[in-house]
Write a protein that holds these residues in place. Structure first.
Motif, PDB file in Angstrom:
ATOM      1  N   PRO A  61       0.820  -1.231   0.000  1.00 28.81           N
ATOM      2  CA  PRO A  61       0.000   0.000   0.000  1.00 28.81           C
ATOM      3  C   PRO A  61       0.848   1.272   0.000  1.00 28.81           C
ATOM      4  CG  PRO A  61      -0.841  -1.559   1.617  1.00 28.81           C
ATOM      5  CD  PRO A  61       0.480  -2.085   1.153  1.00 28.81           C
ATOM      6  N   LEU A  62       2.028   1.217   0.620  1.00 27.81           N
ATOM      7  CA  LEU A  62       2.888   2.398   0.646  1.00 27.81           C
ATOM      8  C   LEU A  62       3.381   2.751  -0.749  1.00 27.81           C
ATOM      9  CD1 LEU A  62       5.044   1.876   3.870  1.00 27.81           C
ATOM     10  CD2 LEU A  62       2.864   3.052   3.598  1.00 27.81           C
ATOM     11  N   TRP A  63       3.812   1.742  -1.515  1.00 29.47           N
ATOM     12  CA  TRP A  63       4.258   1.986  -2.881  1.00 29.47           C
ATOM     13  C   TRP A  63       3.108   2.535  -3.730  1.00 29.47           C
ATOM     14  CZ3 TRP A  63       9.198   2.112  -4.368  1.00 29.47           C
ATOM     15  CH2 TRP A  63      10.145   1.448  -3.592  1.00 29.47           C
ATOM     16  N   MET A  64       1.902   2.012  -3.523  1.00 33.44           N
ATOM     17  CA  MET A  64       0.736   2.487  -4.284  1.00 33.44           C
ATOM     18  C   MET A  64       0.363   3.916  -3.890  1.00 33.44           C
ATOM     19  SD  MET A  64      -1.524  -1.032  -4.098  1.00 33.44           S
ATOM     20  CE  MET A  64      -2.974  -0.261  -4.808  1.00 33.44           C
ATOM     21  N   LEU A  65       0.386   4.197  -2.597  1.00 31.27           N
ATOM     22  CA  LEU A  65      -0.002   5.523  -2.102  1.00 31.27           C
ATOM     23  C   LEU A  65       0.974   6.595  -2.590  1.00 31.27           C
ATOM     24  CD1 LEU A  65      -1.983   7.087  -0.308  1.00 31.27           C
ATOM     25  CD2 LEU A  65      -0.479   6.617   1.633  1.00 31.27           C
ATOM     26  N   THR A  66       2.270   6.300  -2.522  1.00 33.62           N
ATOM     27  CA  THR A  66       3.247   7.278  -2.987  1.00 33.62           C
ATOM     28  C   THR A  66       3.148   7.498  -4.497  1.00 33.62           C
ATOM     29  OG1 THR A  66       4.879   5.474  -3.060  1.00 33.62           O
ATOM     30  CG2 THR A  66       4.909   6.904  -1.129  1.00 33.62           C
ATOM     31  N   THR A  67       2.792   6.443  -5.235  1.00 35.76           N
ATOM     32  CA  THR A  67       2.592   6.582  -6.683  1.00 35.76           C
ATOM     33  C   THR A  67       1.463   7.565  -6.977  1.00 35.76           C
ATOM     34  OG1 THR A  67       3.365   4.322  -7.100  1.00 35.76           O
ATOM     35  CG2 THR A  67       2.024   5.351  -8.812  1.00 35.76           C
ATOM     36  N   LEU A  68       0.342   7.388  -6.292  1.00 42.82           N
ATOM     37  CA  LEU A  68      -0.818   8.256  -6.518  1.00 42.82           C
ATOM     38  C   LEU A  68      -0.525   9.695  -6.086  1.00 42.82           C
ATOM     39  CD1 LEU A  68      -3.676   5.864  -5.305  1.00 42.82           C
ATOM     40  CD2 LEU A  68      -3.104   6.464  -7.664  1.00 42.82           C
ATOM     41  N   HIS A  69       0.155   9.857  -4.965  1.00 38.80           N
ATOM     42  CA  HIS A  69       0.446  11.200  -4.457  1.00 38.80           C
ATOM     43  C   HIS A  69       1.376  11.954  -5.406  1.00 38.80           C
ATOM     44  CE1 HIS A  69       2.795  14.044  -1.850  1.00 38.80           C
ATOM     45  NE2 HIS A  69       1.568  14.406  -1.528  1.00 38.80           N
ATOM     46  N   ALA A  70       2.439  11.289  -5.854  1.00 39.11           N
ATOM     47  CA  ALA A  70       3.381  11.934  -6.772  1.00 39.11           C
ATOM     48  C   ALA A  70       2.705  12.247  -8.107  1.00 39.11           C
ATOM     49  CB  ALA A  70       4.600  11.032  -6.985  1.00 39.11           C
ATOM     50  N   MET A  71       1.847  11.342  -8.574  1.00 38.14           N
ATOM     51  CA  MET A  71       1.137  11.563  -9.832  1.00 38.14           C
ATOM     52  C   MET A  71       0.191  12.753  -9.740  1.00 38.14           C
ATOM     53  SD  MET A  71       0.793  10.599 -12.930  1.00 38.14           S
ATOM     54  CE  MET A  71       1.558   8.973 -12.961  1.00 38.14           C
ATOM     55  N   MET A  72      -0.492  12.888  -8.594  1.00 34.68           N
ATOM     56  CA  MET A  72      -1.426  13.997  -8.404  1.00 34.68           C
ATOM     57  C   MET A  72      -0.708  15.342  -8.527  1.00 34.68           C
ATOM     58  SD  MET A  72      -3.474  15.155  -4.970  1.00 34.68           S
ATOM     59  CE  MET A  72      -1.908  15.669  -4.244  1.00 34.68           C
ATOM     60  N   HIS A  73       0.423  15.504  -7.813  1.00 33.92           N
ATOM     61  CA  HIS A  73       1.142  16.774  -7.857  1.00 33.92           C
ATOM     62  C   HIS A  73       1.756  17.024  -9.234  1.00 33.92           C
ATOM     63  CE1 HIS A  73       0.805  18.313  -3.794  1.00 33.92           C
ATOM     64  NE2 HIS A  73       1.044  17.106  -3.317  1.00 33.92           N
ATOM     65  N   THR A  74       2.189  15.967  -9.910  1.00 33.03           N
ATOM     66  CA  THR A  74       2.779  16.130 -11.242  1.00 33.03           C
ATOM     67  C   THR A  74       1.725  16.575 -12.245  1.00 33.03           C
ATOM     68  OG1 THR A  74       4.376  14.378 -10.731  1.00 33.03           O
ATOM     69  CG2 THR A  74       4.133  14.997 -13.046  1.00 33.03           C
ATOM     70  N   LEU A  75       0.539  15.981 -12.192  1.00 34.19           N
ATOM     71  CA  LEU A  75      -0.539  16.363 -13.107  1.00 34.19           C
ATOM     72  C   LEU A  75      -1.038  17.778 -12.819  1.00 34.19           C
ATOM     73  CD1 LEU A  75      -2.598  13.026 -13.278  1.00 34.19           C
ATOM     74  CD2 LEU A  75      -1.050  13.976 -15.005  1.00 34.19           C
ATOM     75  N   LEU A  76      -1.095  18.151 -11.540  1.00 33.20           N
ATOM     76  CA  LEU A  76      -1.492  19.518 -11.194  1.00 33.20           C
ATOM     77  C   LEU A  76      -0.473  20.526 -11.704  1.00 33.20           C
ATOM     78  CD1 LEU A  76      -2.843  19.123  -7.525  1.00 33.20           C
ATOM     79  CD2 LEU A  76      -4.166  19.717  -9.555  1.00 33.20           C
ATOM     80  N   MET A  77       0.801  20.145 -11.662  1.00 32.69           N
ATOM     81  CA  MET A  77       1.843  21.037 -12.167  1.00 32.69           C
ATOM     82  C   MET A  77       1.794  21.124 -13.693  1.00 32.69           C
ATOM     83  SD  MET A  77       4.215  23.036 -11.013  1.00 32.69           S
ATOM     84  CE  MET A  77       4.458  22.403  -9.347  1.00 32.69           C
ATOM     85  N   ALA A  78       1.449  20.027 -14.354  1.00 33.40           N
ATOM     86  CA  ALA A  78       1.439  19.985 -15.821  1.00 33.40           C
ATOM     87  C   ALA A  78       0.372  20.902 -16.416  1.00 33.40           C
ATOM     88  CB  ALA A  78       1.225  18.553 -16.300  1.00 33.40           C
ATOM     89  N   ARG A  79      -0.670  21.207 -15.648  1.00 34.90           N
ATOM     90  CA  ARG A  79      -1.752  22.048 -16.174  1.00 34.90           C
ATOM     91  C   ARG A  79      -1.412  23.541 -16.103  1.00 34.90           C
ATOM     92  NH1 ARG A  79      -5.041  24.589 -12.447  1.00 34.90           N
ATOM     93  NH2 ARG A  79      -4.318  24.302 -10.313  1.00 34.90           N
ATOM     94  N   LEU A  80      -0.339  23.906 -15.399  1.00 34.86           N
ATOM     95  CA  LEU A  80       0.026  25.308 -15.235  1.00 34.86           C
ATOM     96  C   LEU A  80       0.745  25.832 -16.476  1.00 34.86           C
ATOM     97  CD1 LEU A  80       1.356  25.330 -11.547  1.00 34.86           C
ATOM     98  CD2 LEU A  80      -0.958  25.855 -12.352  1.00 34.86           C
ATOM     99  N   SER A  81       0.701  27.159 -16.631  1.00 39.00           N
ATOM    100  CA  SER A  81       1.412  27.829 -17.728  1.00 39.00           C
ATOM    101  C   SER A  81       2.631  28.548 -17.172  1.00 39.00           C
ATOM    102  CB  SER A  81       0.492  28.850 -18.414  1.00 39.00           C
ATOM    103  OG  SER A  81      -0.647  28.210 -18.952  1.00 39.00           O
TER     104      SER A  81
END
Length: 312
Positions: free
Chosen positions: A147-167
């Motif tokens: 679960p730790l590997w899965m949770l960190t995957t989702l958390h890192a993905m969330m911040h990366t996708l939020l950053m990708a939408r910025l200009s």
């Protein structure tokens, strides 16, 4: 790239590490030596845990995961740092920046959770020694790690996708040696309120809560120490927990100010200094902390070397 009279950058310049030209080669050699030490030290622990059956215990399973995380964590940033130190233009593409951000957050968060799991393992070993084998079963270890590997995957993905939408249209100079949340948010020319809100929310969940769990585990351990009458038993407890406490202190000592402050309070010098400790120094020191004071690791190394000589 230009659109609607605005310039959108396809790459960033990493200018956070200001080293005078006269000392460039010296610092390059220093960082290269630290990186190679990190790789060799953590690989040694991983190989010893794999080869020596005496280390096939929950404690060393978690330690090998921590070593693998440290190895990867340092590899996310240090090779690019070394490359940029030898380059005329220390740049990174937008896609490369997001990729680095993802893995930087992934392995950084994984280290936090592994320190919690290792604290729980020490708590069970010291407070419930007779039931340790039953409690820390292989099934529980897997249930703790997956679960730790899965949770960190989702958390890192969330911040990366939020950053990708910025200009990013006003400036492409990152006053840092890596792509991290705060310096990137400082450059964004679009609304970053959602990003900062998620940093604040997840900062508590991924930094403060794990730290409190570690504190609770060690408060239970300390209370159990007072019930031990023999000096030898107390020494054994401290020697068992000392390495982990050293790593926790070193890691959290440079972490608290990184993600719990909004980007308005961003200080390039502070950010660069703490990140250097966090990503370069700590992964290098961890193998020394765990091996120099650990008899099991020393004996395992002797057994592996001895068996290798016999096989030759």
């Amino acid at each position: 790239m230009t659109r609607n009279n605005e310039t959108f950058f396809s790459e960033f310049l990493l200018l956070g590490l200001s080293i005078p030209p006269a000392y460039q080669h010296l610092f390059y050699a220093l960082f290269l030596a630290m990186y190679l030490t990190t790789i060799l030290g953590n690989l040694l622990i991983i190989v010893l845990v794999l080869l020596d059956s005496h280390l096939h215990t929950p404690m060393y399973l978690f330690l090998s995961n921590l070593s693998f995380t440290d190895l990867c964590f340092s590899s996310v940033t240090t090779p690019k740092l070394l490359q940029n130190m030898q380059s005329q233009i220390p740049s990174i593409t937008f896609g490369g920046c997001l990729t680095q951000l993802y893995f930087y957050m992934f392995f950084g968060n994984m280290e936090i959770f592994l320190l919690v799991v290792m604290a729980y393992d020490r708590y069970v070993a010291i407070c419930f020694p007779l039931h340790y084998t039953n409690i820390m079963s292989p099934k529980l270890c897997v249930c703790l790690l997956l679960p730790l590997w899965m949770l960190t995957t989702l958390h890192a993905m969330m911040h990366t996708l939020l950053m990708a939408r910025l200009s990013f249209c006003e400036n492409n100079v990152i006053l840092h040696f890596l792509c991290d949340l705060s310096p990137l948010l400082n450059l964004a020319c679009s609304d970053t309120s959602v990003n900062e809100l998620m940093i604040f929310i997840t900062g508590g969940s991924f930094i403060i809560v794990p730290f409190l769990l570690i504190v609770i585990s060690y408060s239970k351990i300390v209370s159990s120490i007072f019930k031990i009458s023999s000096t030898q038993g107390i020494y054994k407890v401290f020697s068992t927990c000392g390495s982990h406490l050293s790593v926790v202190s070193l890691f959290y000592g440079t972490l608290f100010g990184l993600y719990l402050c909004p980007s308005a309070n961003y200080s390039p010098v502070k950010e660069t200094t703490m990140s250097m400790m966090y990503t370069v120094v700590t992964p290098m020191l961890n193998p020394f902390i765990y091996s120099l004071r650990n008899r099991d690791i020393k004996k395992a190394l002797q057994r592996v070397i001895y068996n290798k000589k016999i096989s030759l």
